[in-house]
Structures are given as structure tokens and as C-alpha cells.
Design a protein around this motif. Structure first.
Motif, PDB file in Angstrom:
ATOM      1  N   THR A  62       0.860  -1.182   0.000  1.00 19.10           N
ATOM      2  CA  THR A  62       0.000   0.000   0.000  1.00 19.10           C
ATOM      3  C   THR A  62       0.896   1.231   0.000  1.00 19.10           C
ATOM      4  O   THR A  62       1.782   1.358   0.851  1.00 19.10           O
ATOM      5  CB  THR A  62      -0.912   0.032   1.246  1.00 19.10           C
ATOM      6  N   ILE A  63       0.665   2.110  -0.978  1.00 22.31           N
ATOM      7  CA  ILE A  63       1.517   3.297  -1.143  1.00 22.31           C
ATOM      8  C   ILE A  63       0.674   4.556  -1.072  1.00 22.31           C
ATOM      9  O   ILE A  63      -0.378   4.668  -1.720  1.00 22.31           O
ATOM     10  CB  ILE A  63       2.277   3.257  -2.482  1.00 22.31           C
ATOM     11  N   GLU A  64       1.144   5.510  -0.299  1.00 21.14           N
ATOM     12  CA  GLU A  64       0.530   6.826  -0.195  1.00 21.14           C
ATOM     13  C   GLU A  64       1.489   7.829  -0.823  1.00 21.14           C
ATOM     14  O   GLU A  64       2.670   7.863  -0.492  1.00 21.14           O
ATOM     15  CB  GLU A  64       0.306   7.165   1.277  1.00 21.14           C
ATOM     16  N   VAL A  65       0.982   8.643  -1.740  1.00 21.83           N
ATOM     17  CA  VAL A  65       1.837   9.570  -2.497  1.00 21.83           C
ATOM     18  C   VAL A  65       1.482  11.016  -2.149  1.00 21.83           C
ATOM     19  O   VAL A  65       0.302  11.389  -2.147  1.00 21.83           O
ATOM     20  CB  VAL A  65       1.691   9.348  -4.019  1.00 21.83           C
ATOM     21  N   HIS A  66       2.491  11.840  -1.857  1.00 22.58           N
ATOM     22  CA  HIS A  66       2.305  13.247  -1.516  1.00 22.58           C
ATOM     23  C   HIS A  66       3.258  14.116  -2.344  1.00 22.58           C
ATOM     24  O   HIS A  66       4.383  13.699  -2.631  1.00 22.58           O
ATOM     25  CB  HIS A  66       2.610  13.507  -0.030  1.00 22.58           C
ATOM     26  N   GLN A  67       2.790  15.310  -2.688  1.00 22.45           N
ATOM     27  CA  GLN A  67       3.691  16.282  -3.304  1.00 22.45           C
ATOM     28  C   GLN A  67       4.415  17.025  -2.185  1.00 22.45           C
ATOM     29  O   GLN A  67       3.828  17.363  -1.156  1.00 22.45           O
ATOM     30  CB  GLN A  67       2.937  17.281  -4.172  1.00 22.45           C
ATOM     31  N   CYS A  68       5.712  17.259  -2.410  1.00 22.78           N
ATOM     32  CA  CYS A  68       6.499  17.961  -1.407  1.00 22.78           C
ATOM     33  C   CYS A  68       5.884  19.360  -1.170  1.00 22.78           C
ATOM     34  O   CYS A  68       5.589  20.086  -2.130  1.00 22.78           O
ATOM     35  CB  CYS A  68       7.943  18.113  -1.875  1.00 22.78           C
ATOM     36  N   ARG A  69       5.665  19.736   0.069  1.00 28.52           N
ATOM     37  CA  ARG A  69       4.997  21.004   0.376  1.00 28.52           C
ATOM     38  C   ARG A  69       5.813  22.208  -0.073  1.00 28.52           C
ATOM     39  O   ARG A  69       5.277  23.225  -0.473  1.00 28.52           O
ATOM     40  CB  ARG A  69       4.726  21.092   1.883  1.00 28.52           C
ATOM     41  N   GLY A  70       7.124  22.091  -0.031  1.00 24.98           N
ATOM     42  CA  GLY A  70       7.966  23.184  -0.499  1.00 24.98           C
ATOM     43  C   GLY A  70       7.776  23.440  -1.972  1.00 24.98           C
ATOM     44  O   GLY A  70       7.641  24.581  -2.412  1.00 24.98           O
ATOM     45  N   GLU A  71       7.739  22.390  -2.766  1.00 20.56           N
ATOM     46  CA  GLU A  71       7.537  22.535  -4.213  1.00 20.56           C
ATOM     47  C   GLU A  71       6.126  23.018  -4.518  1.00 20.56           C
ATOM     48  O   GLU A  71       5.912  23.863  -5.393  1.00 20.56           O
ATOM     49  CB  GLU A  71       7.767  21.167  -4.881  1.00 20.56           C
ATOM     50  N   ALA A  72       5.144  22.510  -3.733  1.00 29.23           N
ATOM     51  CA  ALA A  72       3.753  22.943  -3.967  1.00 29.23           C
ATOM     52  C   ALA A  72       3.587  24.429  -3.655  1.00 29.23           C
ATOM     53  O   ALA A  72       2.911  25.163  -4.378  1.00 29.23           O
ATOM     54  CB  ALA A  72       2.811  22.122  -3.100  1.00 29.23           C
ATOM     55  N   ALA A  73       4.238  24.886  -2.597  1.00 28.72           N
ATOM     56  CA  ALA A  73       4.137  26.315  -2.219  1.00 28.72           C
ATOM     57  C   ALA A  73       4.821  27.196  -3.263  1.00 28.72           C
ATOM     58  O   ALA A  73       4.337  28.266  -3.613  1.00 28.72           O
ATOM     59  CB  ALA A  73       4.776  26.521  -0.831  1.00 28.72           C
ATOM     60  N   ALA A  74       5.955  26.724  -3.783  1.00 26.59           N
ATOM     61  CA  ALA A  74       6.705  27.510  -4.766  1.00 26.59           C
ATOM     62  C   ALA A  74       5.914  27.651  -6.072  1.00 26.59           C
ATOM     63  O   ALA A  74       5.946  28.688  -6.735  1.00 26.59           O
ATOM     64  CB  ALA A  74       8.056  26.860  -5.042  1.00 26.59           C
ATOM     65  N   SER A  75       5.151  26.611  -6.436  1.00 21.02           N
ATOM     66  CA  SER A  75       4.407  26.645  -7.685  1.00 21.02           C
ATOM     67  C   SER A  75       3.216  27.596  -7.631  1.00 21.02           C
ATOM     68  O   SER A  75       2.669  27.985  -8.658  1.00 21.02           O
ATOM     69  CB  SER A  75       3.906  25.236  -8.028  1.00 21.02           C
ATOM     70  N   HIS A  76       2.780  28.040  -6.423  1.00 21.38           N
ATOM     71  CA  HIS A  76       1.631  28.931  -6.285  1.00 21.38           C
ATOM     72  C   HIS A  76       2.053  30.392  -6.136  1.00 21.38           C
ATOM     73  O   HIS A  76       1.209  31.267  -5.956  1.00 21.38           O
ATOM     74  CB  HIS A  76       0.778  28.528  -5.073  1.00 21.38           C
ATOM     75  N   ARG A  77       3.369  30.635  -6.124  1.00 21.35           N
ATOM     76  CA  ARG A  77       3.820  32.033  -5.988  1.00 21.35           C
ATOM     77  C   ARG A  77       3.686  32.773  -7.303  1.00 21.35           C
ATOM     78  O   ARG A  77       3.825  32.223  -8.362  1.00 21.35           O
ATOM     79  CB  ARG A  77       5.275  32.050  -5.519  1.00 21.35           C
TER      80      ARG A  77
END
Length: 337
Positions: A322-337
Motif C-alpha cells: 500500500t503506497i501513499e503519495v504526496h507532493q512535497c509542500r515546499g515545491e507545492a508552495a513555490a508553484s503557487h507564488r
């Protein structure tokens, strides 16, 4: 307007039975060995009480302890297979067999203590030994144990069939699940229950061999002291085997793994692209040759769960993932700037 539809869950539903194809054969061998041991025990007790032979009576009750352990192992294997499809057991009934192995280890340890106490008592207060009569009993016991060991070894050499693997993941979600089925070649030694039963037979065979040596020396040179000394050596070796059975079965009962190679292989396979990192990882045994893994993957550019599942297909024995996948929060925050 959205129209309701029925979900097709068939690609996502799977069994949680992690036995191997050779399990029924090993169970039959356990029942046969149990029956042989019980018949031998009854014959020794009947003849022993009829003839007044304490040696036969003692060996008969000794065989009884092994019959109890072997019968328990056979029953545990049967119950384990019966409950494989039950929803009350999260990962099948394999741990029923592990619990039986632990109980057998405790019984082996008790037998070793019994032998040691008897040997020390005999050394302190020697008593006459009917060497010839005891030799007949020891040789008979060795022949019975040799037959039982052969039956267990023949069944233990059986392997599972060919396997397959597949993966699936929810649409638009970050969770995925897969089952990987691989051939179970070379993994029957992880069947703690079967191993414990085999150790019982080998322990009994060892005591017979040592007894034959000591009794032979007694017949030839009158060395009565050798019999309890050899018994002490046999008891110590049986205790060593018992601790091995207890250690390995206890680890499985508490989901501890003595070998971290599979865990490291899972991490290495997931992190091959340099972007994905395993933030949380749990690997534990769920069958004689089956392991389960639950992991959380964090990546700057996360891929579909089935992509990460595919990286684990080559890991033999890993059957429930069973695998849970997350986007790195740092990269996600940078993409919304």
C-alpha cells in the motif's frame, strides 16, 4: 446532471491469504508424523506397564510430549488454512501457526529442563541401568524418528507454483494498493510452525543417538556415569534449538524483522529517480514466504501510485503493498507564488 453509477470494485478486491501451494502437503506430513508418534507412544506404554520396564514407560511419556507438540502443529496448520478467507483475520491465519511454533519452543525448553534435572539427579544418586532393554528402546525410537524426519523433509522440499503481479490506484487520488505474487522457491524455512515440529523430531532423534552411544559404552565397559553426562549434553543442545525457535517465532509475533535487506530494497527501488523519497515505511511478514509493505512517498513531481508499485515488482516475497503519495509542500508552495 450527474447520474449515479455502480462502481466496479473487482480490480481492487483481493484475498489476504498468504500461504503457499505446498502448505497442504506439509499439513498432511504433520498429521502422519503425529499419528506415527502416538502409535509408538501407546505401544511403549502398554508394553512398558505390562513388562514392568521403567525405561519403556519413561520413553513412552517422553514421546507423548512430542505427540502433543506435533499434533498442535498439525492442528494449527489446519486452522490457519481454514481462516485464510475470514475477514476477522487482517492478513490470514498465518500467525496461528507462529503462535503454535512459540508454544512448541516452550515445550522443547521444558523437555530440556526435565532431561537436565533427571540427569543431575542420576549423577547424584546412581541407579542400576538395564542396558540391553534400554538399548532396544533407544534403537526403536531412533527408527521411528528417522521415518518421521524423512516424511517432514520430503514435504518440506515442496515449493509453490508460479506467481503474478498487478497494481491499481484510485483515479485522481494519492493512494494506491498492489499485490505482488512471486514464486515461493526457497522460502519454506520461514514456516515457523513446520520448523518447530521438525526440531521436535530431531531433538527426539538426538536423544536416541546419544542414548545409544552411552548405553553401548555401559554394555561394553560398565560406564553408568556416561548416561547422565550424555543426557546433559543432549539437554543443552535441545535448549539451544528451543531458544532459536522461540526467538524467530517471537519476532514474527511482534512484527519484528531480523533482516533489513527487504526494507532497504523497497526504499532503494522507490527512490531510483532521485525525486521520490520514502518518508514512512513499514515492512513485516504476513506468511511463510510473504511480506507486506505500507509506505508514504514524497516527491516534487509525484507520479501515479501504480508507477511506484511497478518499481517493487522485482522484489520476491513482497505480496501486499500500500503506497501513499504526496507532493512535497515546499515545491507545492513555490508553484503557487
Amino acid at each position: 446532471m450527474n447520474h449515479p453509477h455502480s462502481h466496479d470494485l473487482r480490480p481492487f478486491v483481493h484475498a489476504h491469504a498468504f500461504g503457499d501451494a505446498a502448505a497442504p502437503r506439509r499439513e498432511r506430513a504433520l498429521w502422519w508424523v503425529t499419528v506415527i508418534t502416538i502409535i509408538t507412544m501407546v505401544l511403549e506404554l502398554v508394553v512398558g506397564y505390562w513388562s514392568g520396564s521403567l525405561a519403556l514407560v519413561a520413553d513412552g511419556w517422553h514421546m507423548g510430549t512430542h505427540a502433543l507438540a506435533l499434533g498442535g502443529a498439525a492442528l494449527a496448520a489446519h486452522v490457519s488454512r481454514r481462516v485464510h478467507g475470514s475477514e476477522r483475520f487482517a492478513f490470514g491465519g498465518w500467525k496461528i501457526e507462529v503462535l503454535s511454533a512459540y508454544s512448541s519452543g516452550m515445550l522443547l525448553l521444558a523437555v530440556s529442563v526435565w532431561i537436565a534435572i533427571d540427569a543431575v539427579t542420576t549423577l547424584a544418586s546412581p541407579h542400576p541401568i538395564a542396558f540391553l532393554q534400554a538399548m532396544i528402546v533407544a534403537v526403536s525410537g531412533l527408527l521411528v524418528n528417522a521415518a518421521c524426519a524423512w516424511l517432514l523433509a520430503r514435504a518440506g522440499r515442496a515449493h509453490g507454483g508460479h506467481g503474478h503481479s498487478h497494481a491499481h490506484a484510485g483515479q485522481g487520488g494519492g493512494h494506491g494498493h498492489a499485490e505482488h505474487h512471486h514464486p515461493a522457491h526457497g522460502h519454506h524455512h520461514h514456516d515457523h510452525n513446520y520448523r518447530a515440529a521438525t526440531v521436535h523430531v530431531l531433538a527426539d532423534a538426538l536423544t536416541s543417538v546419544l542414548a545409544i552411544v552411552a548405553l553401548g559404552a555401559g554394555l561394553a565397559w560398565g560406564w553408568r556415569w556416561l548416561d547422565p553426562v550424555v543426557a546433559l549434553v543432549g539437554g543443552a543442545l535441545i535448549a539451544h534449538w528451543a531458544f532459536g525457535v522461540l526467538r524467530d517465532s517471537a519476532r514474527s509475533l511482534v512484527d519484528a524483522s531480523p533482516d533489513l535487506r527487504l526494507r532497504n530494497s523497497v526504499r532503494g527501488a522507490i527512490e531510483t529517480d532521485g525525486d521520490a523519497h520514502v518518508a514512512d515505511l513499514h515492512v513485516w511478514q504476513v506468511g511463510p514466504a510473504a511480506w507486506s509493505a505500507v509506505l508514504s512517498v514524497v516527491a516534487d513531481r509525484p507520479l501515479a501510485p501504480e508507477t511506484y508499485h511497478a518499481r517493487l515488482h522485482a522484489l520476491a516475497g513482497l505480496q501486499h503493498v500500500t503506497i501513499e503519495v504526496h507532493q512535497c509542500r515546499g515545491e507545492a508552495a513555490a508553484s503557487h507564488r
